[in-house]
Write an enzyme that holds these catalytic residues in place. Structure first.
Site, PDB file in Angstrom:
ATOM      1  N   GLY A  60       0.829  -1.198   0.000  1.00 40.84           N
ATOM      2  CA  GLY A  60       0.000   0.000   0.000  1.00 40.84           C
ATOM      3  C   GLY A  60       0.864   1.249   0.000  1.00 40.84           C
ATOM      4  N   SER A  61       0.386   2.255   0.703  1.00 39.48           N
ATOM      5  CA  SER A  61       1.064   3.551   0.656  1.00 39.48           C
ATOM      6  C   SER A  61       2.445   3.535   1.289  1.00 39.48           C
ATOM      7  CB  SER A  61       0.210   4.600   1.355  1.00 39.48           C
ATOM      8  OG  SER A  61      -1.050   4.665   0.723  1.00 39.48           O
ATOM      9  N   THR A  62       2.755   2.468   2.057  1.00 38.34           N
ATOM     10  CA  THR A  62       4.103   2.422   2.633  1.00 38.34           C
ATOM     11  C   THR A  62       5.141   2.254   1.526  1.00 38.34           C
ATOM     12  OG1 THR A  62       3.964   0.034   2.966  1.00 38.34           O
ATOM     13  CG2 THR A  62       3.317   1.411   4.806  1.00 38.34           C
TER      14      THR A  62
END
Lengths: 383, 648
Positions: free
Chosen positions: B326-328
Site C-alpha cells: 500500500g502507501s508504505t
C-alpha cells in the site's frame, strides 16, 4: 585260550587284585574327569553348583562301580553278557513306554537318584554280547553268511529301538561299535565293503525320501543335516549352534582366553555349554593347546586299551576291550567333529567331561570290565 | 569245547592286526581333528575373535544435550529440562499387573499408554524396561520414589526434554522440536544413527529446524557387554556426546513480550529492527501458540483449534506473510522518480481526485482531491494521484529496481521457516509469470503498493531501516553461535543520493509530526525522539464502479476478511535513527488508525528500553495510554512467574 583254561592260581586273588589294576588307565580317566570338573566350574561362572558337585558325586560313584566291576573275574562278565543284552533291550522298551521326554525325545527313565539313559547301557551290553558271541564261535565259521547274519540282527534290534526314541547319534554309534567288534573278530572284508556301499545307498535313499509320504527321517533330523551342510543359511535358527560353537573355538586361538574368560560361554552364546558343547568352552578358554591336550589324553586311553587288548590272550577280553575302546573313541570323535562343524549336531556328549550321569557311570562300569580283563589276564603259570 | 590252539593263535594274530589297523584309523581321525582345530583356532583365529567381539559388544548411543537458545540479554528462550518417566522391568516386578494396579492408585496412568506397554511386554525380553508413563510431573515422580519398596521393578527415570519458558512469544521465531517421525527420516539422505533413538527430539519448524545442524550436537556412545539374550552385563567404556551449540538471538525477550502483548488478539505482525546493525529486536506474529504443546506431540483437539482459527496462529506472518504494501511503498516510488530526475522535490502535480490512465480512471483515496501536491505533501497526506503520475513517467522497471535496493522482493537470509521473497513486479516478470504484457495501469497500481506488489513485514522493516540510514542494512537474527559473535548486518551506503533520501525522510517526518500528516495522532512527543513514518492501507478487494457510485463502504461495515490491511512503517529518532518498525494488522482497516498507534507504542518501548514515561506521548493521549499501559502490564504478568525469572 578260553577262560576255562586259565590257570586260576596265576591270577591275583582278594585284595591283591587292587595292585594289579591298570593304574595308568585309572589315572588317565581321573585326569579327563578333572578336566570336566574344571570346565563345569567355569561354565557355571566360577561355582560348584549346579554342575560340578553332582558330577563329582557321580564320578565317585562311577569310580567305585569301576573298582567293583574290576574285582569280579572277567569270565563272570562273559557269562552274563546275554543277560545284560536282554536287560538293556527291556530297558529300551521300558523307556519307550514310561520314559521322560527331553529335548524332543524319550531318552531316560527316572530311577530316583539319577536319570538312566538305557541307550548308554545298551552300547556296552551290545559290545559284551558280540565279544562273547565271537568267543563262542569257532574262528573258521566267523565269515559264514548265517554266522554273520546273527550278530547283524543282534546289532540292529537295539539300533532300531534307539532310532525310534529318536536318537540318531546313539543309533549310529551302536552300529559303528558293533561293526567294529565284528571287524576285529575277523569277519571278511567283503561284508564291510558291501555294508558301506549299502549305507551310501541308504543315505541317498533317505535324501530321496524327503518330502514324500514314506520319509525316513524326522523333519528336525533333516534340518540338522541341512544346517550342518550350510550353517550360515540360518544363523539365528538351527545353524546357531554350529556357528556360535565355531566362533567360540576359533576365538580361543593358540592359548585361549584364559580360565573363566571365555566370552562366548560366559555370555550364553553357546548352547548346551555344560553338556554336548562343553568342548567349545575348553577350546575357547585354553585354546588350541588345551584342545589338543584333551585329544591326546583321549587317544592315550585308546592306546592303553589297544595294548591291553593285544596283551590279553583270551578272545572275549580282547574283543570286549576293543569294543569299549571303539565306543569311547566314537563318543569323543563324533562330539568333537560336531562342535568343530565336521558332523551334524547329533547329541553325543563328550565322554567323562560333559555333565551327565548315565554316560559317565556306564563308561566307568565299562572301564571296570577293561580293568577286570587286565587283572584277570592269563599269566605264565609258575611251574 | 576244546579248541585247536593253533587256530586260536591264528585268530588272535588276525585280531591283533585288525586292532592295530583300527587303532591306526583312529589315530588318523584324531590327527584330522587336531588339524581342524588348528585351522579354526590358529589360521582363522582373528576372524573368529572378531565375530566373538561382535557377539559380545553392543554399542548404545547417548543422546546429546540440545543447544540452548538465549535472547540478546541472556534470558533463556529454549532450554532442556529433566523429564521424568516411569518404567517397569517385568522380571523384577514379578506380578506386573499387581504392580501396575498399585502404581495407578498413586499416579494417574493413561489406559492407552498401558495398553501399549502391555503389548511391548509380550514382545520384549523380561529384563528390558518398559515405559509405563512419560512426561510425569515432579510430584508424581516423588510419590513413586517414596513408594519404591512397594513397587518392585518400577523405576522413575530422567531424560531431557525441550522446554520453551517464553511460551508463545517465540513460537514463530524459534519454532519447536518434536519426536523424530518416519516422515522426517524418509526426507533425509543418510540419517544419523542418533535419530533412531526412540522419541529423540529434532527441530520441526523455525529456527530449531533451520539450525538443527548445530543445535543437535554429536551423540556419544557407550559400549556394553551383552549376553546372548541381549541383557547388559556391564559397561565397557563410554564416550560422552558433544552438546549442541548454544545460540544467542538478537531479540530482546522483554521487548518481544511487550510487542506480542500489544498486538493482542489481532491477526497482525510487527518487526523491530536496529537501523544501524540490522539486529532484529523483536519479531512478532499474532496470534501465537504455545510451542510446548508440540514438543511431546499435540492433541488432535488442540491442533484443530489452531488450524481452524481464521487468524491462522500457526503461520508466521512476519516473514511468511506477504501483503500489498500500500502507501508504505510510496517512498520507493518517490525515490525512483527523484533519482531518475522525473520530478524535482519542489515540483507539484495537480490532484483532482483521480487520474485517467489509458482510458481508465485511477482514484485518489481522497475523492475531492489534494490540489497542487509536491513531494512532501504527497507523503504527508498520502496522495495517490501524485504517485500515479510520477510512476508512469519513471517506469515500472526502475521502481522495482529501487524496491530491490531497499530490500523488497529480496529473500532475506534468516534462519526461519519459509522466508518469503515477496514480489516487485517488472515487465519481464509479468510476461514470464502471466504471459501477458505489462499495462500502464499496472504501473499506476504498483506505484501505490497495490496490484502485483507484495512485501512481508520483515521486508518493510528493512526498507524503513535502509531509508533511515541510507545503508544496505541486512537483518540479523543470530547474535552469537557457541559464543562466537556473528557478522553484523551493518551495510554499505546505498547508491542513492543523500539529497533524495533526505527529501523522503522529511516527508515521512511530516506524516507523523505535521498537523495534517496521516499519522499525526500517533506522534512521539519528545523532540529528541521524534518519529518519521508512513501509513498504508492496502485493499484486499477491488472496489467496483457500482460500489464507488453508491459511495465506498466503510471498513467497519465489511466482514472481517474483506476489510483492508492496515500498515505502518517508521523509524526514530528522526535525527539519529535507532530503530525501524513495521506493523501490519490484517484486515485492520486504515493504517493510521489500526497500525500507527501500535508501531508508535512499540517504538517507544524500544527507545526507552521498557515502559516509556507518559510524557513521551502527546498530552491528549496520556490518560488513555495510562489505562492501556496498566492493562498490558496486567496481561503480561499473567504468564507463569517462574518461566520469566530464569535468567541465565
Amino acid at each position: 585260550m578260553s577262560y576255562l583254561e586259565y590257570h586260576a592260581k596265576s591270577t591275583p586273588t582278594g585284595l591283591r587284585k587292587v595292585l594289579h589294576l591298570n593304574w595308568g588307565l585309572t589315572l588317565l580317566l581321573i585326569t579327563v574327569s578333572s578336566v570336566g570338573f574344571l570346565m563345569l566350574y567355569s561354565v557355571a561362572g566360577g561355582s560348584f553348583s549346579p554342575w560340578v558337585e553332582p558330577q563329582v558325586k557321580r564320578f565317585a560313584l562311577g569310580l567305585s562301580v569301576m573298582f567293583v566291576v574290576a574285582m569280579i573275574p572277567i569270565w563272570f562278565w562273559r557269562n552274563i553278557s546275554v543277560l545284560a543284552y536282554l536287560g538293556s533291550l527291556a530297558l529300551l522298551v521300558a523307556v519307550e513306554l514310561f520314559g521322560t521326554v527331553g529335548m524332543g525325545a524319550q531318552r531316560w527313565i527316572d530311577i530316583g537318584f539319577m536319570r538312566l539313559q538305557p541307550s548308554e547301557v545298551t552300547k556296552i551290553a551290545l559290545v559284551m554280547l558280540l565279544a562273547a558271541y565271537y568267543d563262542w564261535l569257532p574262528a573258521e565259521k566267523t565269515s559264514r553268511p548265517l554266522w554273520v547274519l546273527l550278530p547283524v540282527i543282534l546289532i540292529l534290534v537295539p539300533t532300531a529301538l534307539v532310532l525310534k526314541q529318536p536318537d540318531l547319534g546313539t543309533s549310529i554309534l551302536l552300529m559303528a561299535a558293533g561293526g567294529g567288534v565284528m571287524f576285529l573278530a575277523g569277519v571278511h572284508w567283503a561284508y564291510f565293503v558291501a555294508v558301506i556301499a549299502a549305507g551310501v545307498g541308504l543315505v541317498s535313499a533317505v535324501f530321496q525320501s524327503r518330502g514324500t509320504e514314506w520319509q525316513l527321517l524326522k523333519d528336525y533330523q533333516f534340518r540338522r543335516i541341512d544346517t550342518f551342510l550350510d550353517p550360515s543359511q540360518d544363523p539365528l535358527g538351527a545353524g546357531y549352534h554350529i556357528t556360535q560353537s565355531k566362533i567360540a573355538l576359533g576365538s580361543g586361538g593358540w592359548s585361549g582366553r584364559g580360565f573363566m574368560q571365555g566370552t562366548q560361554s560366559r555370555l550364553n552364546f553357546l548352547p548346551e555349554k555344560h553338556t554336548d558343547f562343553i568342548f567349545t568352552t575348553l577350546a575357547e578358554e585354553f585354546g588350541f593347546i588345551g584342545g589338543v591336550t584333551l585329544l591326546s589324553i583321549y587317544m592315550l586311553i585308546i592306546v592303553f586299551c589297544i595294548a591291553s587288548a593285544i596283551a590279553a590272550k583270551d578272545r572275549f577280553s580282547s574283543l570286549v576291550i576293543m569294543g569299549i575302546a571303539i565306543t569311547f573313541f566314537l563318543f569323543f570323535a563324533v562330539n568333537m567333529s560336531m562342535v568343530m562343524g565336521l558332523a551334524p549336531v547329533v547329541g553325543v556328549p563328550l565322554p567323562m567331561v560333559s555333565y551327565g550321569g548315565s554316560a559317565m557311570l556306564v563308561l566307568l562300569g565299562a572301564f571296570g570290565i577293561v580293568q577286570s580283563a587286565h587283572i584277570h589276564r592269563p599269566r605264565q603259570a609258575s611251574r | 569245547m576244546k579248541r585247536n590252539p593253533k587256530d586260536l593263535d591264528a585268530a588272535h594274530g588276525k585280531m591283533t592286526r585288525r586292532a592295530l589297523f583300527l587303532g591306526g584309523l583312529q589315530l588318523a581321525f584324531a590327527g584330522g581333528l587336531a588339524a581342524r582345530m588348528r585351522y579354526l583356532q590358529v589360521d582363522q583365529a582373528d576372524e573368529f575373535r572378531l565375530l566373538a567381539e561382535e557377539n559380545r559388544i553392543n554399542i548404545r548411543l547417548l543422546p546429546p544435550a540440545r543447544g540452548q537458545i538465549f535472547d540478546r540479554n541472556g534470558l533463556i528462550i529454549a532450554q532442556n529440562s529433566p523429564s521424568y518417566r516411569i518404567t517397569v522391568v517385568p522380571e523384577d516386578a514379578g506380578d506386573v499387573e499387581a504392580v501396575i494396579a498399585k502404581l495407578s492408585s498413586l499416579v494417574p496412568l493413561d489406559p492407552e499408554d498401558l495398553e501399549r506397554a502391555r503389548t511391548e511386554m509380550r514382545r520384549s525380553p523380561p529384563f528390558l524396561p518398559i515405559t509405563l508413563a512419560d512426561q510425569i510431573g515432579w510430584e508424581d515422580i516423588s510419590k513413586v520414589a517414596v513408594n519404591a519398596p512397594a513397587l518392585p521393578g518400577v523405576t522413575p527415570e530422567v531424560g531431557l526434554t525441550r522446554v520453551y519458558p517464553q511460551l508463545g512469544d517465540f513460537a514463530h521465531v524459534i519454532g519447536y522440536v518434536g519426536p523424530v517421525s518416519d516422515y522426517d527420516l524418509s526426507k533425509m539422505e543418510d540419517p544419523e544413527p542418533v535419530l533412531m533413538i526412540p522419541r529423540f527430539q529434532i527441530g520441526k519448524v523455525g529456527f530449531e529446524a533451520k539450525r538443527e545442524d548445530v543445535l543437535r550436537g554429536k551423540a556419544g556412545a557407550k559400549r556394553v557387554e551383552v549376553n546372548a539374550t541381549g541383557r547388559v552385563m556391564r559397561e565397557l567404556d563410554r564416550r560422552e556426546g558433544i552438546s549442541g551449540a548454544d545460540m544467542q538471538l538478537t531479540i530482546d525477550a522483554e521487548l518481544q513480550n511487550y510487542v506480542q502483548a500489544r498486538l493482542g488478539r489481532e491477526s497482525a505482525a510487527a518487526v523491530v529492527i536496529d537501523c544501524e546493525d540490522g539486529d532484529i529486536r523483536a519479531i512478532c506474529s499474532s496470534p501465537s501458540f504455545d510451542p510446548n504443546l508440540f514438543v511431546r506431540g499435540i492433541s488432535v483437539a488442540d491442533y484443530r483449534m489452531l488450524t481452524e482459527d481464521n487468524y491462522r496462529p500457526l503461520s508466521n506472518k512476519t516473514v511468511q506473510g506477504t501483503y500489498p504494501p500500500g502507501s508504505t511503498f510510496k517512498m520507493i516510488t518517490a525515490l525512483a522518480a527523484l533519482e531518475n530526475g522525473v520530478v524535482g522535490p519542489e515540483e507539484t502535480v495537480w490532484c483532482p481526485g483521480h487520474l485517467k490512465v489509458a482510458g481508465r480512471r485511477f482514484h485518489c483515496w481522497k475523492r475531492a482531491g489534494h490540489g497542487h501536491v509536491d513531494l512532501n505533501t504527497s507523503l504527508k497526506r498520502s496522495c495517490d494521484v501524485y504517485y500515479y503520475d510520477v510512476a508512469i513517467k519513471t517506469g515500472i522497471d526502475k521502481i522495482s529496481e529501487m524496491a530491490n535496493l531497499f530490500g523488497l522482493g529480496i529473500k532475506h537470509d534468516l534462519p526461519m521457516s519459509a522466508v518469503a521473497q515477496g514480489i516487485t513486479p517488472t515487465k519481464e516478470w509479468k510476461s514470464s509469470s502471466y504471459g501477458k504484457d505489462w499495462l500502464i495501469g499496472d504501473t499506476a497500481n504498483a506505484s501505490i503498493g497495490q496490484g502485483y506488489m507484495l512485501a512481508s513485514p520483515l521486508q518493510l522493516a528493512v526498507m524503513s531501516a535502509r531509508i533511515a540510514t541510507g545503508r544496505s542494512v541486512t537483518p540479523r537474527l543470530l547474535k552469537s553461535l557457541d559464543g562466537v559473535e556473528q557478522p553484523s548486518g551493518a551495510g554499505e551506503p546505498l547508491p542513492v543520493s543523500e539529497n533524495s533520501l533526505r527529501m523522503v525522510r522529511r516527508g515521512m517526518y511530516s506524516v507523523s509530526n505535521d498537523r495534517r500528516g496521516t499519522a499525526y495522532r500517533s506522534r512521539i512527543a519528545p523532540k529528541e525522539m521524534e518519529m518519521a513514518g508512513k501509513t498504508g492501507t492496502s485493499q484486499v478487494r477491488n472496489i467496483t464502479a457500482a460500489e464507488r457510485a453508491a459511495g465506498v463502504i466503510r471498513n467497519e461495515d465489511l466482514p472481517w476478511e474483506r476489510r483492508d490491511h492496515a500498515l505502518f512503517v517508521c523509524f526514530a529518532p528522526y535525527d539519529k535513527p535507532k530503530y525501524a518498525v513495521a506493523v501490519v494488522v490484517e484486515h485492520g482497516g486504515g493504517g493510521s488508525k489500526a497500525a500507527a498507534p501500535v508501531a508508535r507504542d512499540v517504538m517507544l518501548q524500544a527507545l526507552y528500553n521498557g515502559t516509556p514515561p507518559l510524557e513521551a506521548y502527546p498530552k491528549a493521549d496520556r490518560s488513555r495510554i495510562k489505562a492501556q499501559q496498566e492493562r498490558l502490564e496486567r496481561e503480561r504478568v499473567k504468564r507463569p512467574l517462574g518461566s520469566r525469572s530464569s535468567r541465565a
